[in-house]
Scaffold this motif. Structure first.
Motif, short mmCIF file in Angstrom:
data_model
loop_
_atom_site.label_atom_id
_atom_site.label_comp_id
_atom_site.label_asym_id
_atom_site.label_seq_id
_atom_site.Cartn_x
_atom_site.Cartn_y
_atom_site.Cartn_z
N ALA A 26 0.84 -1.20 0.00
CA ALA A 26 0.00 0.00 0.00
C ALA A 26 0.88 1.24 0.00
O ALA A 26 0.61 2.22 -0.71
N ARG A 35 2.49 1.65 -3.46
CA ARG A 35 1.49 2.18 -4.41
C ARG A 35 1.30 3.67 -4.19
O ARG A 35 1.21 4.44 -5.13
N ASN A 36 1.24 4.04 -2.93
CA ASN A 36 1.00 5.45 -2.61
C ASN A 36 2.14 6.34 -3.10
O ASN A 36 1.91 7.39 -3.67
N LYS A 52 -7.64 1.65 -1.32
CA LYS A 52 -6.49 0.76 -1.13
C LYS A 52 -5.47 0.96 -2.24
O LYS A 52 -4.27 1.00 -1.99
N ALA A 53 -5.96 1.06 -3.49
CA ALA A 53 -5.04 1.25 -4.61
C ALA A 53 -4.25 2.55 -4.44
O ALA A 53 -3.08 2.63 -4.79
N LEU A 54 -4.89 3.56 -3.87
CA LEU A 54 -4.24 4.85 -3.70
C LEU A 54 -3.34 4.89 -2.47
O LEU A 54 -2.73 5.92 -2.20
N GLY A 55 -3.27 3.78 -1.71
CA GLY A 55 -2.30 3.73 -0.63
C GLY A 55 -2.86 3.53 0.76
O GLY A 55 -2.11 3.61 1.74
N ALA A 56 -4.18 3.27 0.89
CA ALA A 56 -4.72 3.00 2.22
C ALA A 56 -4.34 1.59 2.64
O ALA A 56 -4.58 0.64 1.90
#
Lengths: 261, 408
Positions: free
Chosen positions: A107, A110-111, B320-324
């Protein structure tokens, strides 16, 4: 963002590559897949979605991955996007081995490193454009004023400075996709990963979004685009074909020479 | 992601689904208000009983006759024995026998018809001694109480309760008037100040006469036996000492052991406990029903959170994809559930306080809302929210971003 214009314009030519890569310290590619395989098991059924895929994408590259449905391109996109981990093989993203990471580490990767652009846009309908764009920065832990400033700058970058308070429903398809590009860019990621970004757009909006990709690539942004449309793939520097979980015709990859603009 | 940001996201999620959030809160709201009101009603009733018993007199001990078994085996109930006499009262009044007993008032009571100027009224007639007002914590609104001399002379004098005086004499001043008890004329020498009802009945409806007169003319058959002896301890701190002294003195003088005592000695405390245990049982029962409605409200929160997770599966995937991280997602849904609980709790508290303000005028019963109950209500509703949120939140956290994004 414009510090390496020579690259962006002629990324595949050895001559241009030489000056900035110091000979004793070879640059690590943004993306290096080595013999990656992915097997899904559901009960007694085993599906080999990827069978040994090797791919290297350098900084500033613009790569199209093409293939029909069921070819494994979605699986490949998930692995490239760190949404899933390979069963076999190794994947290094910006020098970091991500093939054995835990979910929370993925995660974080990805962020920080990846900007996603989805076919369905995936914007939150209840939030304004700038609130959608700031979302990755919320998870990066930035302060609210800083998030807003960066979100507005990113929206201005995609030409939507006058639409920041609009909700997705009040924007056209092309504008929505530009919002999602702004969201992908807001964290200044090493890789822009687009999954059929023009699949839901009319031809004018498609051209609009593809021109934006060209522009970003010209400024040095590394882009990997997954598509089944040849004219979209033609915009990339090179394209690779995937069939039955393997790259085909590796020797004959299409290479675009020079700027398409 | 900071807590403030988590709260903001949860608040946004609740706000954008206003109707559903409001209905979910309603379950908690009703539950909390119901629990608060039933518990408040029970507490109010207990306080009422306690204050009524306080009116009986302070530091009061009551000796009543015990049960009897006649020689032929006929058994009488508690209070049926005639073993308690004026002699017992005299003995207990002796400081060398019971030093911690300050005052003693033996009383006998019977129902009798009172007549004054052609108006009649049936009420309890109490025969007692001059220490009665002190022991029973009573004052006079007009006139005076009878004296020890008048007691010794068996004067036909009566002190009336407020209600009795009202019924017999209306607006006229009863002091100095004549009243007949049975056929015997009495002079009214005083009127008692009002205290209202207590567990022992209406304390304002009675006529008090000297014990000697009572034995002579009101209830001649009773002899020297009395229906109860009221004792006042010298203070709160010596109440149990006074109890022991009175108990020992009575056991010794009656020549019985504690196991077959022919009297019952009870303190105010024990009367309060007996009286409140009934209302406590009722409170527990009603509170239990209200608690079940609160539980149902909690299940409602859980249900809505599960629906919410299913409905927002794409949003979860995107986040989630964005980083959560799973942790952040879990926290977000837990916060949302506890916010719903908290909001329901606060609104329920408001409704409870409102109800406590208006209900007494409708049902004539006091409703007590304590700070403890208010704080507990808020805490309970947050806990319900958290508990109801755990399962939906962990389901959201476990979702794979791919499956979540792919779902339509």
């Amino acid at each position: 963002m414009t510090e390496e214009p020579a690259y962006a314009l002629f990324p595949d030519t050895e001559a241009q590559r030489a000056p900035s890569s110091a000979p004793e310290v070879p640059r690590e590619p943004i993306l290096r897949l080595t013999d990656v395989g992915k097997t899904y098991r559901s009960g007694s059924l085993t599906v080999e979605a990827l069978r040994g895929v090797t791919l290297t994408v350098d900084e500033g590259d613009f790569v199209a991955i093409m293939g029909p449905s069921g070819s494994g391109k979605s699986t490949l996109m998930h692995i490239l996007g760190c949404l899933d981990v390979p069963t076999t093989g190794a994947y290094r993203l910006a020098g970091e081995d991500v093939s054995a990471m835990r979910e929370s580490q993925l995660a974080d990767v990805r962020n920080r490193r990846i900007g996603f652009v989805f076919q369905q846009f995936n914007l939150l309908a209840t939030m304004s454009a700038w609130r959608n764009v700031e979302l990755p920065l919320v998870y990066a832990g930035l302060s609210r004023p800083e998030r807003k400033a960066r979100a507005l700058a990113s929206l201005a970058r995609v030409g939507l400075a006058d639409r920041v308070d609009h909700r997705p429903g009040e924007l056209s398809g092309g504008q929505q996709q530009r919002v999602s590009v702004a969201r992908a860019l807001v964290t200044d990621p090493q890789l822009l990963l687009a999954d059929e970004p023009t699949g839901n757009l009319d031809s004018a909006s498609t051209e609009d979004v593809l021109a934006l990709f060209d522009e970003l690539n010209d400024q040095g942004r590394t882009i990997v685009i997954i598509t089944h449309e040849q004219d979209v793939a033609d915009r990339a520097h090179r394209s690779v074909q995937i069939r039955d979980g393997r790259f085909i015709d590796a020797a004959a990859v299409h290479t675009r020479v020079g700027s398409g603009r | 992601m900071s807590w403030l940001e988590t709260l903001r996201t949860a608040y946004d999620a609740i706000r954008t689904r206003r109707m559903r959030s409001a209905l979910t809160m309603l379950g908690i709201l009703i539950g909390i208000a119901a629990v608060m009101l039933t518990v408040g009603l029970g507490q109010g009733a207990q306080q009422q009983v306690a204050s009524q018993i306080d009116k009986l007199g302070s530091n009061l001990l009551i000796v009543s006759p015990g049960s009897t078994t006649s020689l032929t085996g006929v058994r009488g109930g508690r209070g049926s024995a005639t073993t308690l006499t004026t002699a017992d009262a005299v003995m207990l009044a002796d400081p060398s026998v019971a030093p911690d007993v300050k005052a003693v008032a033996p009383t006998s009571t019977t129902q009798a018809s009172l007549t004054a100027d052609g108006t009649n009224w049936t009420t309890s007639v109490v025969g007692t001694t001059p220490s009665w007002p002190e022991v029973r914590a009573r004052t006079l609104s007009s006139g005076r109480f009878f004296t020890a001399e008048e007691l010794a002379d068996a004067q036909t004098e009566a002190v009336l309760g407020q209600t009795t005086a009202q019924e017999l004499f209306g607006a006229r001043d009863p002091v100095g008037q004549q009243v007949s008890i049975g056929s015997q004329p009495f002079t009214v020498i005083g009127v008692l100040a009002t205290v209202g009802s207590t567990v022992g009945g209406d304390q304002d409806d009675q006529a008090v006469v000297p014990a000697t007169t009572y034995a002579d003319v009101v209830s001649p058959g009773a002899g020297t036996s009395v229906s109860s002896i009221y004792l006042e301890a010298a203070g709160q701190d010596v109440l149990s000492a006074a109890y022991q002294e009175a108990d020992n003195a009575l056991l010794t003088s009656h020549g019985v052991s504690a196991t077959d005592a022919d009297f019952t000695l009870s303190s105010q405390q024990s009367i309060v406990q007996t009286a409140t245990s009934t209302s406590r049982t009722l409170t527990v029962l009603l509170g239990g029903i209200a608690a079940i409605s609160l539980l149902v409200g909690g299940i409602g929160v859980m249900n809505i959170m599960l629906v919410s997770v299913t409905e927002r599966i794409r949003e979860i995937g995107l986040r989630k994809a964005l980083g959560a991280t799973p942790r952040v997602i879990r926290r977000q849904f837990l916060t949302e559930a506890s916010l719903l609980g908290l909001a329901g709790g606060v609104l329920g508290l408001l409704l409870g306080v409102l109800g406590a303000a208006f209900l007494p005028s409708l049902i004539g019963q006091p409703v007590t809302v304590s700070t403890v109950a208010a704080v507990a209500a808020i805490a309970i509703s947050v806990v319900i929210g958290v508990v109801a949120g755990v399962y939906p939140a962990s389901r959201a956290a476990r979702l794979s971003p791919i499956d979540a994004l792919r779902s339509e």
